[in-house]
Structures are given as structure tokens and as C-alpha cells.
Design an enzyme around this catalytic site. Structure first.
Site: not given
Ligand code: NAD
Length: 472
Positions: A173, A249, A283, A374
Site C-alpha cells: 500500500k 521504521e 527520516c 520532527e
Molecule cells: P504516515 O504515517 O502518515 O503514513 C505512512 C503510511 O501509513 C501511508 O501509506 C498511510 O496511508 C499509512 N497509514 C496511515 N495511517 C494508517 C493506519 N491507521 N493504518 C494503516 N496504514 C496507515 O507517514 P508519512 O507522512 O507518509 O511519512 C513521513 C514519516 O515517515 C516521517 O515521520 C518520517 O520520519 C517517516 N519515515 C521513516 C523512515 C525510516 O526508515 N525510519 C523512512 C522514511 C520516512
């Protein structure tokens, strides 16, 4: 408007309602994709389940599976422009970065995990009792891979490649802001000869949508998630109901320590990359910069000049280094941090459209939002320190623990500080350099578990002990 579907059981379909992806530079919708919910999640998991339970994929030899993943890597590279433009139009990433970094790294992820699985050995345990035990790594089953929008294709492949290489089937997804490259990847997987149902793509939102339907499905055997720490908590709670193992992650607030004995040219160069790459939507961003007081003025003068020299603009222009932020919502969030920032802004601020220029903030109190939370944008705070102990304490004073950077010419200090930092990755005199065999993940609120090399194997397989009696 271009159209992209779910890819389920080898078919590209777009039933029911849909949503659009907005190009953050033009601020116009450019792609239409179906909005998946419980019904489409059910179809996707059913397809992945069938492909796992009775299809050829988990039963193939590693060499045959690996050859198909290499063929997919070839196709990814052959479609570099299409994939790079998809991510760039979806989230404003400079197309030069997508073309030069994200797409090649996607191919590298596929090749690395194909080869890693093929070449992996397993442990044998000769026993004094006249028995012999050994480990087998069986595919776990159906993997739900939930991805963020900041490196769409590249981070999706970081999950999909090891999951497939170890014989699992996948429902991917992608984030709702960046749906397109996942559909293209799934089309290419079919073209490569990967059987229908092995890599499915499901579009939709998170809560009360495709995401939560996937994470609540008891037929899913693993959930691998990259995204915000808060979302990680929600997904873990959903997974707990079915005892589904989760790999997380999550977010970060990377500390970047520059000691007075560092090579300052090198430290400035890497520190600029650490915070302004991908407009800070990383991130691993080095968003908290700590500089030893003796070199603070000189460092800042060079750092601010380098930040001001970055080319901000149209992501399609090959010269552009910083594009707009990924969406109007995200722009609003970052803009809020900049406009309400504690401390003094030395350079940067909000630009035209959804652009935030490279922003350098000094004198932000240790407990201010911009220093602790962040921001996920091109915004860095710079704080002086007077001793190694103070620097380490400041770096560790965060709920996050994803990564940190250390710039020093003192070998012993480099090792000492790397050991003391509570972070999943410590880069010394560099940034963003990865060995795909090394553990990747975060301490504390930055994650759960590790991926990469054998760490991915542990997560995407069920290790099994086989114990044999040896008749004497
Ligand atoms: P997000 O958590 O808003 O969304 C990530 C994914 O989760 C999307 O596909 C979203 O549709 C899905 N999602 C959201 N709520 C959900 C739920 N209740 N159930 C199932 N799926 C759900 O994150 P974002 O805004 O897309 O990404 C940015 C974040 O990701 C930042 O905090 C960043 O630091 C982190 N990030 C971490 C890494 C790492 O390797 N640690 C890498 C890249 C980004």
C-alpha cells in the site's frame, strides 16, 4: 489526467470511487487512482494468500526467484524516466534525484536481496547427544507493506525486495500522496514474469481505509511499515489483535555533531546534504546541528552561504536541488514550524507556492517545538556545545533515536561518541552511505526491529529448527 489502478492478482483494476494525486509544483491534479477500502483489501489479501498457499512463488528455488527479481531490476532501470517522473510529479522531488538516486537504488535493492537470499547459509548445531540440529528459513507468508511518500519507489522496494526474495507474497500500500510508481512497479513485475498475485498494489488512505483494512486482516503474516511514529503505534495495536509481527521504521530528529577538530569543508558539505536533501523530507535528516563553540562562527558563515547557494525551484529542471514540499497539508505543517519558530532565522523562510527555502535557525530553546519535533522539511536548528559529554547528552535528549552524525578528526573520539549515541545508525564524517547488509532501524520512538541483510531475513521468514537423530 493519467489513470493508474490497483494491481490485484495480475489485473489492473479501478473499481468504485477514486482520488487524485496533486503535482506539488503546478498544484494541479495529474493522476487518478482508485480509492481502496475493505472490499479491495480483501481481494488483494485473498490473491496474495492464494499465490502463497498454492502458487509457484514460495516453492521456487532461490536461483529461479532471484533471476526474476534481477529481470525486474533490469526493467526498473529501463523505465527510469517514467518512474522518476512519477515520483517527482507525485511529491515534488527533483527529477534529477529520482533519476540519479532513487531509481538506481530501487534496482540495487532488488538485486541485493535476490543475491542475499540465494547465497545465504543457515546455522548447523552439532549436538553432543548424537543429534544434529540445523535452521531453515521458511517464507513467512503474506506480507503487508505500508509505505510513506518521501522516497516512494525506493522505500517500497526496500520492503518488497526482501519479502519476495524470501518467497513471500506481498500487498503493497503506497502512501496516498504518491501512488503512481507502485502501480508501475507492479506492472513491471508482471512483465518480468513474476506470477500474478505475488506482488499486489492496493491504493487508498490509512485510517478507515485500505491501510487499516490490511493491518487488521488476520490472513496477513507480517506487516512492514515505514511512516510516522504515531501511525506506528496505531498499526502495532491493530496487529496485536492478530499477533501479527510488525517491523516499524519511524520518525527521526537526527543529531549532527560537529567537533572543532573536524575537517570543516567536509562537515559543511555533509551537513548541507544531511538536512536539505529531498527538501528535508528525510527520516534521517540531520535536523539538529550541534557545533563546538570554537568553530561555530566560521561553520555558520560557510553553512549559511552553502544553504543560500542551493537551487530552489521546478523539480523538472535538472539543476533544481530543492523542490516544493510534497503536499499542501505538509507545506502547511512545515510553514507553521517556520512561522512560529522560537529562535532567530538566519536564512530561509517560506517561498512561493508550496516551497520552503533552506532555513537555518539559531538560539532555539532546547524545549522548543522546532528543536524537539520532527519538522520533516528544509529546516535546521544550530546549537553550540562546549564539551564532548554535553554534545552526547544533547544528541541523546530526544524521544527519537534513528540516526546521528559525528564530524571529527580524532579517531578515538569518533568511536567513543558512536558508542555513546542512542541511535540506530551513526555516520562518522559522512551521511546517507548504506551497506545493505547492515542493520537499519531506530532506537526508542524511531522504530521496532531492524531490516537489511540478515535482519530482513529474520523478519520476512519463519526460522525453523530441524533436529535429527544420528543412529550410532
Ligand atoms: P504516515 O504515517 O502518515 O503514513 C505512512 C503510511 O501509513 C501511508 O501509506 C498511510 O496511508 C499509512 N497509514 C496511515 N495511517 C494508517 C493506519 N491507521 N493504518 C494503516 N496504514 C496507515 O507517514 P508519512 O507522512 O507518509 O511519512 C513521513 C514519516 O515517515 C516521517 O515521520 C518520517 O520520519 C517517516 N519515515 C521513516 C523512515 C525510516 O526508515 N525510519 C523512512 C522514511 C520516512
Amino acid at each position: 489526467m493519467e489513470h493508474f489502478g490497483h494491481v490485484i492478482d495480475g489485473e489492473e483494476i479501478a473499481p468504485g470511487s477514486s482520488f487524485t494525486s496533486v503535482d506539488p509544483w503546478t498544484r494541479e491534479p495529474w493522476a487518478q487512482v482508485p480509492l481502496g477500502g475493505a472490499a479491495e483489501a480483501d481481494l488483494a489479501v485473498t490473491a496474495a494468500r492464494r499465490a502463497f498457499d498454492s502458487g509457484p512463488w514460495p516453492r521456487m528455488g532461490f536461483a529461479e526467484r532471484g533471476a526474476l527479481l534481477h529481470r525486474l531490476a533490469d526493467l526498473v532501470l529501463a523505465h527510469t524516466d517514467e518512474l522518476a517522473m512519477a515520483d517527482s510529479r507525485d511529491m515534488g522531488k527533483p527529477v534529477a534525484d529520482a533519476r540519479g538516486k532513487d531509481v538506481p537504488r530501487t534496482a540495487q535493492n532488488l538485486r541485493f536481496f535476490a543475491d542475499h537470499a540465494r547465497l545465504a547459509t543457515s546455522e548447523a548445531y552439532p549436538m553432543d547427544s548424537g543429534h544434529h540440529a540445523y535452521a531453515r528459513y521458511e517464507p513467512a507468508g503474506v506480507v503487508a507493506a505500508i509505505a510513506p511518500w518521501n522516497f516512494p519507489l525506493m522505500l517500497e522496494s526496500w520492503k518488497v525486495a526482501p519479502a519476495l526474495a524470501w518467497g513471500n507474497t506481498v500487498v503493497l500500500k503506497p502512501a496516498e500522496d504518491t501512488p503512481v510508481s507502485a502501480t508501475i512497479l507492479a506492472r513491471l513485475a508482471l512483465e518480468a514474469g513474476i506470477p500474478p498475485g505475488v506482488l499486489n498494489v492496493l491504493h487508498g488512505y490509512g485510517p478507515d481505509s485500505a491501510g487499516s483494512a490490511l493491518t487488521g486482516d488476520p490472513r496477513v503474516d507480517r506487516i512492514t511499515f515505514t511512516g510516522e511514529s504515531g501511525t506506528g503505534r496505531v498499526i502495532t495495536a491493530a496487529a496485536a489483535r492478530n499477533l501479527t509481527p510488525v517491523s516499524l521504521e519511524l520518525g527521526g530528529k537526527g543529531a549532527n555533531l560537529v567537533f572543532a577538530d573536524a575537517d570543516l569543508d567536509e562537515a559543511v558539505d555533509w551537513s548541507i546534504k544531511a538536512i536539505f536533501t529531498n527538501a528535508g523530507q528525510v527520516c534521517l535528516a540531520g535536523s539538529r546541528l550541534y557545533v563546538e563553540r570554537g568553530v561555530l562562527d566560521e561553520f555558520l558563515a560557510r553553512f549559511v552561504a552553502a544553504a543560500e547557494a542551493l537551487v530552489v525551484g521546478d523539480p523538472r529542471d535538472p539543476a533544481t536541488q530543492i523542490g516544493p514540499l510534497a503536499s499542501e497539508t505538509h507545506f502547511g505543517k512545515v510553514r507553521g514550524y517556520v512561522e512560529n519558530s522560537a529562535g532567530t532565522i538566519l536564512t530561509g523562510g517560506v517561498g512561493d507556492g508550496w516551497v520552503v527555502r533552506p532555513t537555518v535557525v539559531v538560539d532555539a530553546p532546547a524545549d522548543s517545538a522546532i528543536q524537539c519535533e520532527e519538522v520533516f522539511g528544509p529546516v535546521v536548528t544550530v546549537t553550540p556545545f562546549d564539551s564532548e559529554a554535553e554534545a552526547v547528552h544533547a544528541a541523546n535528549d530526544s524521544p527519537y533515536g534513528l540516526n546521528a552524525m559525528v564530524f571529527t578528526s580524532d579517531l578515538s573520539r569518533a568511536h567513543r561518541v558512536a558508542a555513546a549515541l542512542r541511535a540506530g545508525t551513526v555516520w562518522t564524517n559522512c551521511f546517507f552511505v548504506r551497506d545493505l547488509r547492515a542493520p537499519f532501524g531506530g532506537f526508542a520512538d524511531s522504530g521496532w526491529g531492524r531490516e537489511g541483510g540478515n535482519f530482513s531475513r529474520e523478519f520476512f521468514t519463519e526460522p525453523k529448527a530441524v533436529v535429527m537423530a544420528i543412529r550410532q
